[in-house]
Design an enzyme around this catalytic site. Structure first.
Site, PDB file in Angstrom:
ATOM      1  CD  GLN A  93       2.028  -5.053   4.305  1.00  0.00           C
ATOM      2  OE1 GLN A  93       3.040  -5.198   4.191  1.00  0.00           O
ATOM      3  NE2 GLN A  93       1.257  -5.744   3.465  1.00  0.00           N
ATOM      4  CG  ASP A 131      -6.970   4.574   1.415  1.00  0.00           C
ATOM      5  OD1 ASP A 131      -5.663   4.026   1.442  1.00  0.00           O
ATOM      6  OD2 ASP A 131      -7.541   4.614   2.416  1.00  0.00           O
ATOM      7  CB  ILE A 132     -12.101   3.154   2.259  1.00  0.00           C
ATOM      8  CG1 ILE A 132     -13.563   3.438   2.672  1.00  0.00           C
ATOM      9  CG2 ILE A 132     -11.271   2.798   3.732  1.00  0.00           C
ATOM     10  CD1 ILE A 132     -14.221   1.975   2.843  1.00  0.00           C
ATOM     11  CG  ASN A 170       3.001   1.974   4.705  1.00  0.00           C
ATOM     12  OD1 ASN A 170       3.814   2.811   4.731  1.00  0.00           O
ATOM     13  ND2 ASN A 170       1.546   2.418   4.847  1.00  0.00           N
ATOM     14  CG  HIS A 200      -0.277   4.005   0.270  1.00  0.00           C
ATOM     15  ND1 HIS A 200      -1.646   4.242   0.886  1.00  0.00           N
ATOM     16  CD2 HIS A 200       0.197   3.010   0.823  1.00  0.00           C
ATOM     17  CE1 HIS A 200      -1.781   3.319   2.018  1.00  0.00           C
ATOM     18  NE2 HIS A 200      -0.514   2.304   1.967  1.00  0.00           N
ATOM     19  CG  HIS A 240      -1.600  -1.918  -0.206  1.00  0.00           C
ATOM     20  ND1 HIS A 240      -1.765  -2.760   0.789  1.00  0.00           N
ATOM     21  CD2 HIS A 240      -1.724  -0.586   0.947  1.00  0.00           C
ATOM     22  CE1 HIS A 240      -1.505  -2.419   2.012  1.00  0.00           C
ATOM     23  NE2 HIS A 240      -1.583  -0.841   1.984  1.00  0.00           N
TER      24      HIS A 240
HETATM   25  P1  AMP Z   1      -1.509   0.230   4.648  1.00  0.00           P
HETATM   26  O1  AMP Z   1      -1.686   0.836   6.100  1.00  0.00           O
HETATM   27  O2  AMP Z   1      -0.294   0.534   3.733  1.00  0.00           O
HETATM   28  O3  AMP Z   1      -1.676  -1.336   4.885  1.00  0.00           O
HETATM   29  O4  AMP Z   1      -2.725   0.891   3.972  1.00  0.00           O
HETATM   30  C1  AMP Z   1      -3.896   0.287   3.979  1.00  0.00           C
HETATM   31  C2  AMP Z   1      -4.987   1.080   3.270  1.00  0.00           C
HETATM   32  O5  AMP Z   1      -5.858   0.459   2.889  1.00  0.00           O
HETATM   33  C3  AMP Z   1      -5.332   2.208   4.259  1.00  0.00           C
HETATM   34  O6  AMP Z   1      -4.845   3.447   3.727  1.00  0.00           O
HETATM   35  C4  AMP Z   1      -6.796   2.249   4.322  1.00  0.00           C
HETATM   36  O7  AMP Z   1      -7.567   3.166   4.560  1.00  0.00           O
HETATM   37  C5  AMP Z   1      -7.178   1.405   2.901  1.00  0.00           C
HETATM   38  N1  AMP Z   1      -8.291   0.538   3.099  1.00  0.00           N
HETATM   39  C6  AMP Z   1      -8.868  -0.473   4.127  1.00  0.00           C
HETATM   40  N2  AMP Z   1      -9.887  -0.760   3.705  1.00  0.00           N
HETATM   41  C7  AMP Z   1     -10.244  -0.403   2.478  1.00  0.00           C
HETATM   42  C8  AMP Z   1     -11.512  -0.640   1.468  1.00  0.00           C
HETATM   43  N3  AMP Z   1     -12.341  -1.412   1.977  1.00  0.00           N
HETATM   44  N4  AMP Z   1     -11.196   0.150   0.513  1.00  0.00           N
HETATM   45  C9  AMP Z   1     -10.465   0.999   0.264  1.00  0.00           C
HETATM   46  N5  AMP Z   1      -9.369   1.292   1.068  1.00  0.00           N
HETATM   47  C10 AMP Z   1      -9.421   0.665   2.018  1.00  0.00           C
END
Ligand code: AMP
Ligand code: ZN
Length: 132
Positions: free
Chosen positions: A92, A29-30, A85, A100, A98
């Site tokens: 989400q 996760d970024i 989420n 986590h 996805h």
């Molecule tokens: P959610 O809130 O469950 O949709 O989680 C989305 C997740 O994706 C968040 O924890 C973000 O930090 C992660 N995210 C968004 N963009 C990227 C990316 N380019 N590379 C890796 N993780 C990402």
């Protein structure tokens, strides 16, 4: 249709890939909640967790189960949370489902959700059962 996570799977957007097999893809996760926070996704574009069929779910959760202990060990954590989420009201943000994996340690400062005192469990249960 442009999907961030589909682009990551295709290598069009860089990511720290941890693992890939025929059906699943995992990357860091970024913006991690904790060190080693990772995401496991189906390669197929499916918006919601409940859009996955039994086979997709099996593959994704199999990858989660395989990777989580290794991630935990790699970052020196002693535990982990697995979470999804599902839909925007639950947080989400990326509409490609996805899971986590969030490594945890004692006293890491992250708080669990609080529980409520309730007296309507049977009523709620009946409503759910009626839909099954
Ligand atoms: P959610 O809130 O469950 O949709 O989680 C989305 C997740 O994706 C968040 O924890 C973000 O930090 C992660 N995210 C968004 N963009 C990227 C990316 N380019 N590379 C890796 N993780 C990402
Ligand atoms: Zn997608």
């Amino acid at each position: 249709m442009t999907c961030l996570f589909c682009q990551i799977v295709k290598g069009e957007i860089p990511a720290q890939k941890i693992f890939e097999d025929e059906k699943t893809f995992a990357f860091l996760d970024i913006k991690p909640i904790s060190t080693g926070h990772a995401l496991v996704i189906p390669k197929a574009h499916l918006e919601h967790f409940d859009d996955m069929d039994a086979e997709d779910t099996h593959h994704v959760m199999d990858t989660v189960q395989k990777l989580a202990p290794k991630i935990m060990e790699a970052v020196g954590a002693t535990a982990y949370n697995v979470g999804v989420n599902v839909r925007p009201d639950a947080g989400q943000a990326v509409m490609h489902t996805h899971v986590h994996i969030i490594p945890r340690s004692a006293d890491d400062g992250l708080k669990s959700w609080p529980g409520m005192d309730v007296d309507n469990l049977e009523e709620i249960n009946n409503k759910i059962e009626a839909l099954l």
